[in-house]
Design a protein around this motif. Structure first.
Motif, PDB file in Angstrom:
ATOM      1  N   THR A 119      -7.626 -11.498  -4.289  1.00 33.76           N
ATOM      2  CA  THR A 119      -8.581 -10.411  -4.549  1.00 33.76           C
ATOM      3  C   THR A 119      -8.587  -9.491  -3.330  1.00 33.76           C
ATOM      4  O   THR A 119      -8.133  -9.878  -2.250  1.00 33.76           O
ATOM      5  CB  THR A 119     -10.028 -10.946  -4.702  1.00 33.76           C
ATOM      6  OG1 THR A 119     -10.315 -11.740  -3.551  1.00 33.76           O
ATOM      7  CG2 THR A 119     -10.231 -11.745  -5.963  1.00 33.76           C
ATOM      8  N   PHE A 120      -9.118  -8.308  -3.490  1.00 33.13           N
ATOM      9  CA  PHE A 120      -9.303  -7.402  -2.360  1.00 33.13           C
ATOM     10  C   PHE A 120     -10.783  -7.372  -2.021  1.00 33.13           C
ATOM     11  O   PHE A 120     -11.609  -7.006  -2.868  1.00 33.13           O
ATOM     12  CB  PHE A 120      -8.809  -5.995  -2.710  1.00 33.13           C
ATOM     13  CG  PHE A 120      -7.348  -5.939  -2.978  1.00 33.13           C
ATOM     14  CD1 PHE A 120      -6.439  -6.138  -1.927  1.00 33.13           C
ATOM     15  CD2 PHE A 120      -6.864  -5.729  -4.247  1.00 33.13           C
ATOM     16  CE1 PHE A 120      -5.080  -6.113  -2.162  1.00 33.13           C
ATOM     17  CE2 PHE A 120      -5.499  -5.695  -4.497  1.00 33.13           C
ATOM     18  CZ  PHE A 120      -4.602  -5.895  -3.444  1.00 33.13           C
ATOM     19  N   THR A 121     -11.108  -7.767  -0.791  1.00 32.17           N
ATOM     20  CA  THR A 121     -12.515  -7.772  -0.385  1.00 32.17           C
ATOM     21  C   THR A 121     -12.754  -6.636   0.590  1.00 32.17           C
ATOM     22  O   THR A 121     -12.053  -6.493   1.589  1.00 32.17           O
ATOM     23  CB  THR A 121     -12.879  -9.116   0.264  1.00 32.17           C
ATOM     24  OG1 THR A 121     -12.614 -10.140  -0.694  1.00 32.17           O
ATOM     25  CG2 THR A 121     -14.347  -9.167   0.658  1.00 32.17           C
ATOM     26  N   CYS A 122     -13.754  -5.842   0.279  1.00 31.11           N
ATOM     27  CA  CYS A 122     -14.033  -4.669   1.106  1.00 31.11           C
ATOM     28  C   CYS A 122     -14.677  -5.099   2.425  1.00 31.11           C
ATOM     29  O   CYS A 122     -15.622  -5.892   2.435  1.00 31.11           O
ATOM     30  CB  CYS A 122     -14.960  -3.729   0.351  1.00 31.11           C
ATOM     31  SG  CYS A 122     -15.340  -2.245   1.291  1.00 31.11           S
ATOM     32  N   CYS A 169      -7.863  -1.838   1.323  1.00 31.32           N
ATOM     33  CA  CYS A 169      -6.761  -2.654   1.813  1.00 31.32           C
ATOM     34  C   CYS A 169      -6.155  -1.931   3.005  1.00 31.32           C
ATOM     35  O   CYS A 169      -5.672  -0.806   2.864  1.00 31.32           O
ATOM     36  CB  CYS A 169      -5.756  -2.780   0.672  1.00 31.32           C
ATOM     37  SG  CYS A 169      -4.467  -3.916   1.051  1.00 31.32           S
ATOM     38  N   ARG A 170      -6.257  -2.545   4.179  1.00 24.27           N
ATOM     39  CA  ARG A 170      -5.884  -1.819   5.390  1.00 24.27           C
ATOM     40  C   ARG A 170      -4.559  -2.276   5.996  1.00 24.27           C
ATOM     41  O   ARG A 170      -4.174  -1.835   7.058  1.00 24.27           O
ATOM     42  CB  ARG A 170      -7.019  -1.882   6.404  1.00 24.27           C
ATOM     43  CG  ARG A 170      -8.254  -1.124   5.890  1.00 24.27           C
ATOM     44  CD  ARG A 170      -9.413  -1.220   6.810  1.00 24.27           C
ATOM     45  NE  ARG A 170      -9.800  -2.603   7.006  1.00 24.27           N
ATOM     46  CZ  ARG A 170     -10.470  -3.046   8.072  1.00 24.27           C
ATOM     47  NH1 ARG A 170     -10.795  -2.213   9.019  1.00 24.27           N
ATOM     48  NH2 ARG A 170     -10.804  -4.317   8.159  1.00 24.27           N
ATOM     49  N   TYR A 171      -3.875  -3.179   5.321  1.00 19.47           N
ATOM     50  CA  TYR A 171      -2.556  -3.599   5.779  1.00 19.47           C
ATOM     51  C   TYR A 171      -1.503  -2.880   4.954  1.00 19.47           C
ATOM     52  O   TYR A 171      -1.788  -2.373   3.877  1.00 19.47           O
ATOM     53  CB  TYR A 171      -2.391  -5.112   5.643  1.00 19.47           C
ATOM     54  CG  TYR A 171      -3.385  -5.881   6.464  1.00 19.47           C
ATOM     55  CD1 TYR A 171      -3.145  -6.111   7.812  1.00 19.47           C
ATOM     56  CD2 TYR A 171      -4.576  -6.329   5.908  1.00 19.47           C
ATOM     57  CE1 TYR A 171      -4.074  -6.793   8.578  1.00 19.47           C
ATOM     58  CE2 TYR A 171      -5.511  -7.010   6.666  1.00 19.47           C
ATOM     59  CZ  TYR A 171      -5.261  -7.246   8.009  1.00 19.47           C
ATOM     60  OH  TYR A 171      -6.172  -7.907   8.768  1.00 19.47           O
ATOM     61  N   ASP A 172      -0.270  -2.843   5.460  1.00 16.01           N
ATOM     62  CA  ASP A 172       0.803  -2.162   4.711  1.00 16.01           C
ATOM     63  C   ASP A 172       1.241  -2.970   3.496  1.00 16.01           C
ATOM     64  O   ASP A 172       1.611  -2.420   2.484  1.00 16.01           O
ATOM     65  CB  ASP A 172       2.014  -1.913   5.612  1.00 16.01           C
ATOM     66  CG  ASP A 172       1.748  -0.794   6.607  1.00 16.01           C
ATOM     67  OD1 ASP A 172       0.706  -0.124   6.475  1.00 16.01           O
ATOM     68  OD2 ASP A 172       2.582  -0.594   7.508  1.00 16.01           O
ATOM     69  N   VAL A 212       0.843  -1.196   0.000  1.00 12.38           N
ATOM     70  CA  VAL A 212       0.000   0.000   0.000  1.00 12.38           C
ATOM     71  C   VAL A 212       0.878   1.245   0.000  1.00 12.38           C
ATOM     72  O   VAL A 212       1.757   1.398   0.843  1.00 12.38           O
ATOM     73  CB  VAL A 212      -0.980  -0.016   1.189  1.00 12.38           C
ATOM     74  CG1 VAL A 212      -1.719   1.318   1.298  1.00 12.38           C
ATOM     75  CG2 VAL A 212      -1.991  -1.146   0.994  1.00 12.38           C
ATOM     76  N   SER A 213       0.646   2.090  -0.995  1.00  8.22           N
ATOM     77  CA  SER A 213       1.471   3.275  -1.152  1.00  8.22           C
ATOM     78  C   SER A 213       0.592   4.519  -1.181  1.00  8.22           C
ATOM     79  O   SER A 213      -0.600   4.461  -0.833  1.00  8.22           O
ATOM     80  CB  SER A 213       2.305   3.138  -2.428  1.00  8.22           C
ATOM     81  OG  SER A 213       3.245   4.178  -2.518  1.00  8.22           O
TER      82      SER A 213
END
Ligand code: FES
Ligand SMILES: [Fe+2]
Length: 443
Positions: free
Chosen positions: A97-100, A88-91, A55-56
């Motif tokens: 997939t990204f699940t909300c 995405c709440r991790y670094d 995550v940037s």
């Protein structure tokens, strides 16, 4: 807000303090500069495997740098298209997939199995609650307009009209190479060691950018570190010996550096990390290989520089990338990544890592001096009387020479504010909203 030409009079070396503290100007910067420029978002070694993500940040927007199953890198906005949740709440990590977390929509990282990366692939209750009536194709994650992998560094822009990255960076590339290439002269071959250091500083984000672009004048504030001696080989000073340093500014691009003029022959080897014989042997060996590998090619030995707007790097000692993410007019988040030759022996990597940490980062002795200056200058410029004054960047006006080997570059002595003037001239251009056609130099 005052007109831009009043805020920045680069040719006179005058910059109004408001650009370091005014929230309206800050908002305009985010749009005009961070919405259009090529921005550094990470290094490919942060996402080495398929489905890895990191995550940037691009301006004030969180973005996800991700590698799909086919190995391609993407940059996606980290905000759910349903109702904006930070997806995405991790670094960093690894995910197919990204699940909300809010309502469970899920998005692909894959540009091959679906039409485009970040496409909406799963919606809870799609058949029953939506009765199949949702145009999933048009509700994917926003993706950047352009992306470029330059020797392992990943760059992106939101602007489809931005010129190609290599034009944007121009001949500053040669200096970026000196940080990214292997010490033996091979292309690329570096990796980020030990993750990313992140910390907040109560400073406007431009203060470090101009510091790294070539402000040798502030060296006086590192006197105590020089006396203590934190250099790689031990003894006094912050680095091993270096010669021939000058300030080079890319006038039309806003980039600049303190380093050496381009040359075709390798300067003599200067011993490095002599406190560690194994490590010293490694650097001698790669120096010899560098001479063989580069032959008569033009090369540089580089110290420190800034690529407009907010990415700086040390190419030699230490060897790092640093980014200044804007948070508000008077606060930024600093990120540091440390580079080593990816195939270097462990001992070489470790000794470099230790040196990097005592030099840079939130606890680094040299960086601590710098942060004290930036936060102090930001705070003391906000008083009622202070805020209306100009900063002075008048050192060395009119004392530059062109560098024939580098398009659009000028060289000054070590001590000059020419590089900062080039930086703020570029800043003003972006802020005035000129189109890319008028902002891209034609050489
Ligand atoms: S906000 Fe993401 S699913 Fe609703
Ligand atoms: Fe410094």
């Amino acid at each position: 807000m005052r007109p831009i030409e009043e805020l920045v009079q680069a040719d006179q070396g005058l910059v109004r303090r408001a650009i370091f503290s005014d929230e309206d100007i800050f908002k305009q910067e985010i749009k005009q500069i961070f919405g259009r420029a090529w921005l550094f978002v990470g290094h490919e070694s942060l996402v080495p495997n398929p489905d890895d993500y990191f995550v940037s940040q691009m301006g004030t927007d969180s973005v996800i740098l991700t590698r799909n199953r086919q190995g391609q890198i993407q940059v996606l906005l980290n905000s759910c298209s349903h109702r904006g949740m930070k997806l995405c709440r991790y670094d960093h990590g690894n995910n197919r997939t990204f699940t909300c977390p809010y309502h469970g929509w899920s998005f692909s990282t894959d540009g091959q199995l679906v039409e485009r990366p970040g496409e909406l692939v799963g919606v809870p209750g799609f058949a029953k609650n939506y009765m199949g009536e949702l145009d999933k194709k048009s509700w994917g994650l926003k993706s950047v307009a352009q992306i470029h992998n330059y020797k392992g560094t990943i760059w992106a822009t939101w602007d489809p009209n931005a010129p190609p990255f290599e034009e944007y960076v121009g001949d500053m590339r040669l200096y970026l190479d000196s940080a990214l290439d292997h010490r033996d002269g091979r292309e690329g071959g570096s990796e980020v060691i030990g993750g990313v250091q992140k910390w907040r500083v109560k400073s406007n984000w431009k203060m470090p950018a101009e510091n790294f672009i070539g402000d040798l004048y502030h060296d006086i504030s590192h006197r105590s570190v020089d006396v203590v001696g934190i250099g790689p080989s031990g003894g006094r000073g912050r680095r091993d010996a270096m010669q021939g340093r000058v300030a080079i500014a890319f006038k039309d691009l806003g980039h600049g550096l303190l380093g050496n003029l381009p040359h075709y022959e390798e300067p003599d080897y200067s011993p490095m990390y002599t406190a560690y014989p194994e490590v010293e042997r490694y650097y001698r060996e790669v120096h010899e290989k560098r001479i063989q590998n580069l032959g008569n090619n033009m090369r540089v030995k580089h110290r420190v520089g800034t690529i407009f707007p907010n990415m700086s790097f040390h190419g030699w000692q230490p060897r790092t990338i640093t980014v200044f993410h804007p948070v508000s007019a008077t606060e930024m988040e600093m990120w540091r990544m440390y580079l080593v030759d990816s195939d270097a022996p462990e001992e070489v990597k470790e000794s470099a890592r230790h040196y990097f940490l005592r030099y840079s980062g939130p606890g680094g002795m040299t960086e601590s001096d710098d942060m004290e200056n930036w936060t102090g200058a930001t705070a003391a410029s906000q008083g009622d009387i202070a805020q209306d004054l100009y900063f002075n960047y008048q050192m060395g006006i009119g004392h530059t020479k062109p560098v024939p080997e580098l398009r659009g570059a000028v060289v000054s002595h070590e001590f000059t504010e020419e590089n900062a003037r080039a930086y703020y001239r570029r800043w003003a251009q972006f802020m005035q909203g000129s189109s890319w056609e008028t902002m891209t130099p034609t050489y």
